[in-house]
Design a protein around this motif. Structure first.
Motif, PDB file in Angstrom:
ATOM      1  N   PRO A 133     -25.180  -0.034 -28.993  1.00  0.00           N
ATOM      2  CA  PRO A 133     -23.776   0.373 -29.122  1.00  0.00           C
ATOM      3  C   PRO A 133     -22.952  -0.630 -29.925  1.00  0.00           C
ATOM      4  N   ALA A 134     -21.898  -0.127 -30.568  1.00  0.00           N
ATOM      5  CA  ALA A 134     -21.066  -0.985 -31.402  1.00  0.00           C
ATOM      6  C   ALA A 134     -20.254  -1.954 -30.543  1.00  0.00           C
ATOM      7  N   ALA A 135     -20.231  -3.188 -30.955  1.00  0.00           N
ATOM      8  CA  ALA A 135     -19.436  -4.198 -30.250  1.00  0.00           C
ATOM      9  C   ALA A 135     -17.967  -4.078 -30.641  1.00  0.00           C
ATOM     10  N   ASP A 136     -17.127  -4.612 -29.808  1.00  0.00           N
ATOM     11  CA  ASP A 136     -15.678  -4.588 -30.044  1.00  0.00           C
ATOM     12  C   ASP A 136     -15.286  -5.847 -30.821  1.00  0.00           C
ATOM     13  N   PHE A 137     -15.477  -5.793 -32.141  1.00  0.00           N
ATOM     14  CA  PHE A 137     -15.145  -6.940 -32.971  1.00  0.00           C
ATOM     15  C   PHE A 137     -13.646  -6.952 -33.296  1.00  0.00           C
ATOM     16  N   ALA A 163     -14.987 -12.063 -37.727  1.00  0.00           N
ATOM     17  CA  ALA A 163     -14.581 -11.337 -36.519  1.00  0.00           C
ATOM     18  C   ALA A 163     -15.291 -11.930 -35.306  1.00  0.00           C
ATOM     19  N   VAL A 164     -14.716 -11.686 -34.143  1.00  0.00           N
ATOM     20  CA  VAL A 164     -15.270 -12.260 -32.917  1.00  0.00           C
ATOM     21  C   VAL A 164     -15.372 -11.177 -31.848  1.00  0.00           C
ATOM     22  N   THR A 165     -16.366 -11.327 -31.006  1.00  0.00           N
ATOM     23  CA  THR A 165     -16.519 -10.456 -29.845  1.00  0.00           C
ATOM     24  C   THR A 165     -17.071 -11.291 -28.697  1.00  0.00           C
ATOM     25  N   THR A 166     -16.905 -10.777 -27.508  1.00  0.00           N
ATOM     26  CA  THR A 166     -17.447 -11.432 -26.318  1.00  0.00           C
ATOM     27  C   THR A 166     -18.481 -10.501 -25.691  1.00  0.00           C
ATOM     28  N   ILE A 167     -19.648 -11.038 -25.454  1.00  0.00           N
ATOM     29  CA  ILE A 167     -20.724 -10.213 -24.889  1.00  0.00           C
ATOM     30  C   ILE A 167     -21.350 -10.921 -23.688  1.00  0.00           C
ATOM     31  N   THR A 168     -22.005 -10.147 -22.892  1.00  0.00           N
ATOM     32  CA  THR A 168     -22.833 -10.674 -21.814  1.00  0.00           C
ATOM     33  C   THR A 168     -24.286 -10.382 -22.159  1.00  0.00           C
ATOM     34  N   LEU A 186     -27.441  -8.487 -30.695  1.00  0.00           N
ATOM     35  CA  LEU A 186     -26.083  -8.104 -31.109  1.00  0.00           C
ATOM     36  C   LEU A 186     -26.033  -7.771 -32.592  1.00  0.00           C
ATOM     37  N   MET A 187     -26.708  -8.546 -33.406  1.00  0.00           N
ATOM     38  CA  MET A 187     -26.677  -8.315 -34.849  1.00  0.00           C
ATOM     39  C   MET A 187     -27.430  -7.031 -35.212  1.00  0.00           C
ATOM     40  N   ARG A 188     -28.537  -6.748 -34.568  1.00  0.00           N
ATOM     41  CA  ARG A 188     -29.270  -5.507 -34.858  1.00  0.00           C
ATOM     42  C   ARG A 188     -28.479  -4.277 -34.428  1.00  0.00           C
ATOM     43  N   GLU A 189     -27.717  -4.411 -33.374  1.00  0.00           N
ATOM     44  CA  GLU A 189     -26.922  -3.280 -32.886  1.00  0.00           C
ATOM     45  C   GLU A 189     -25.758  -2.929 -33.809  1.00  0.00           C
ATOM     46  N   ASN A 190     -25.298  -3.893 -34.612  1.00  0.00           N
ATOM     47  CA  ASN A 190     -24.056  -3.687 -35.362  1.00  0.00           C
ATOM     48  C   ASN A 190     -24.184  -3.818 -36.879  1.00  0.00           C
TER      49      ASN A 190
END
Length: 504
Positions: free
Chosen positions: A224-228, A241-246, A354-358
């Motif tokens: 799924p797309a991250a909230d950048f 851009a920045v996002t916070t992930i777990t 994260l990079m493969r997802e987006n």
């Protein structure tokens, strides 16, 4: 100023302090001359004789006898019987000259005494204060600093002019405020915080993006797309851009900054996968990653090197390195230390996921690399040697060579599993896969052991599947400002030659 012909400075004594009426002066004289020339009749002032006419009645005591004066514009020096000289025309004041002071007769001037411009001088000759027309008047007021008869009050600025000045002031203040808000990244004068999609289409966001052919070397975003959110916009229009992930593997929650080169959104590469470089900082590595800032110029340098044919157009992933500040000298060596946050899994599993997802990426390890300085250089070096099936290359600047965190105490087995020297020996014994290690170290590093330790590692482990290069930076110190520009002098070329991307 003298009130009597003999230069006395005081006016003569007058009975009971009374003063006679004053003869006409100034514009009253002009009105008298105007009547002689047929001008419209002006209102005659009351109780004042016309200019040049003797007053009615006897003079007051203490004054001078009345004297006949030539009519305005006549030559007062002409002897009786002589032909008159050219008649003086009425003087017209030029429009650009403004009367600065309105001259009034002095209140103590006696009857029959010469007024301003009167006496023995004719019109156009020097009168009061011995100055001619166009000269600044001399005021006999001790120091000559102000007019004796009262200065005409300054004119108020017109309403239009006041509005203009006010408008310019408001615009100037608004410009200053806008500049300050832009500098401190305060909306609406910045796009910081706006969503950034990096070109993902609706299909990618829903997880049903078009799949490339089985033989393709590229991988479409899996979602799924991250909230950048935009952190900053560069001069070429690209975004950090920045996002916070777990992380799914580590369970750690942290920030990741990303950047894609301008070629990523070029229609020419719309179906191409790009190589990814995971950039790790030194120092605390928390709560920020200093590579995400533009002051070090990593992003612009990669764009420049690509245009020069030195580098691949890497997508950058810039995660936090540690789970907390190392304010007590504690850091996590980019490893899964027992009882601590799993920072090794965070860097080698969660961030790549994260990079493969987006992003459109390269399927194989030929499109994945690390770079880092100091402790970040150690973490990148260790990751490539430990997981050569995932990552192919690293640029390690001023790195540590062995793990040295105090958190390893009591965990010797796990510490050995994260030792680059032991990992290199195991890779040589397994005869692959091949990895490419580019080192750069300053000859003025704060830790004087850094350069000898790197040189020793290269001497011992550059064999079989391990390929190395070393750039010694003359005068180079242990900081990122030293390392970034020197990456373009050998290290970035060394790894780019063996990596792939953009690929279809």
């Amino acid at each position: 100023m003298s009130y009597e012909p003999d230069g006395q400075s005081q006016p003569p004594t007058r009975p009971e302090g009374q003063y006679p009426q004053q003869p006409p002066y100034g514009r009253q004289q002009d009105r008298q001359q105007g009547r002689q020339q047929g001008w419209p009749q002006a209102r005659q002032p009351q109780d004042r004789p016309a200019y040049g006419q003797p007053p009615q009645g006897p003079p007051q005591q203490g004054g001078r006898p009345p004297q006949e004066r030539p009519a305005y514009g006549q030559d007062q020096y002409r002897q009786q019987g002589e032909q008159p000289t050219q008649q003086q025309p009425r003087y017209e004041q030029p429009p650009y000259q403004q009367e600065r002071y309105r001259q009034e007769p002095h209140p103590q001037q006696g009857y029959g005494q010469p007024g301003y411009g009167q006496g023995q001088q004719g019109y156009g000759q020097q009168g009061y204060g011995q100055q001619g027309y166009g000269q600044q008047p001399h005021y006999d007021d001790h120091d000559g600093s102000r007019p004796p008869y009262g200065e005409e009050p300054p004119r108020r600025k017109s309403k239009a002019k006041r509005w203009i000045i006010g408008g310019v002031t408001v615009l100037a203040l608004a410009g200053i405020a806008a500049g300050a808000m832009t500098y401190f990244e305060i909306p609406p004068f910045t796009d910081k915080g706006k969503a950034v999609s990096f070109g993902q289409d609706a299909g990618a966001k829903n997880g049903d993006a078009a799949k490339p052919a089985a033989s393709s070397k590229m991988s479409m975003p899996t979602g799924p797309a991250a909230d950048f959110k935009n952190s900053m916009t560069l001069g070429d229009g690209t975004h950090v851009a920045v996002t916070t992930i777990t992380g799914k593997k580590s369970g750690f929650t942290g920030k990741v900054w990303v950047w894609a080169p301008k070629e990523y959104n070029d229609p020419k590469f719309a179906k191409s996968g790009f190589p990814v470089m995971i950039a790790l900082p030194g120092g605390a590595g928390f709560p920020n990653n200093y590579w995400m800032g533009t002051d070090l110029g990593l992003q612009t340098s990669i764009g420049k090197w690509y245009s020069e044919g030195k580098s691949k157009p890497f997508i950058l992933a810039m995660p936090v390195l540690n789970p907390a500040p190392d304010d007590k000298g504690i850091y996590w060596d980019g490893s899964d230390i027992p009882g601590q946050p799993k920072m090794g899994s965070w860097l080698t599993d969660d961030v790549p996921d994260l990079m493969r997802e987006n992003f459109r990426t390269v399927k194989s390890r030929d499109g994945w690399a690390f770079m880092g300085s100091s402790t970040g250089g150690f973490a990148g070096l260790k990751a490539v040697l430990k997981y050569p099936e995932k990552f192919k290359a690293v640029v390690a600047s001023g790195p540590d060579i062995v793990p040295d965190s105090s958190l390893w105490k009591g965990h010797d087995k796990e510490k050995a599993e994260n030792n680059p020297e032991l990992l290199a020996k195991q890779l040589i014994d397994k005869k692959g896969p091949e990895v490419y290690l580019a080192f750069q170290v300053g000859d003025n590093e704060s830790n004087k052991k850094t350069l000898p330790d790197v040189q020793k590692f290269i001497a011992n482990y550059t064999k079989g599947p391990i390929h190395t290069s070393l750039r010694v930076i003359p005068g180079g110190q242990h900081n990122a400002k030293t390392y970034v520009p020197n990456m373009g002098e050998g290290p970035i070329q060394f790894i780019s030659k063996v990596m792939e991307g953009p690929v279809e």
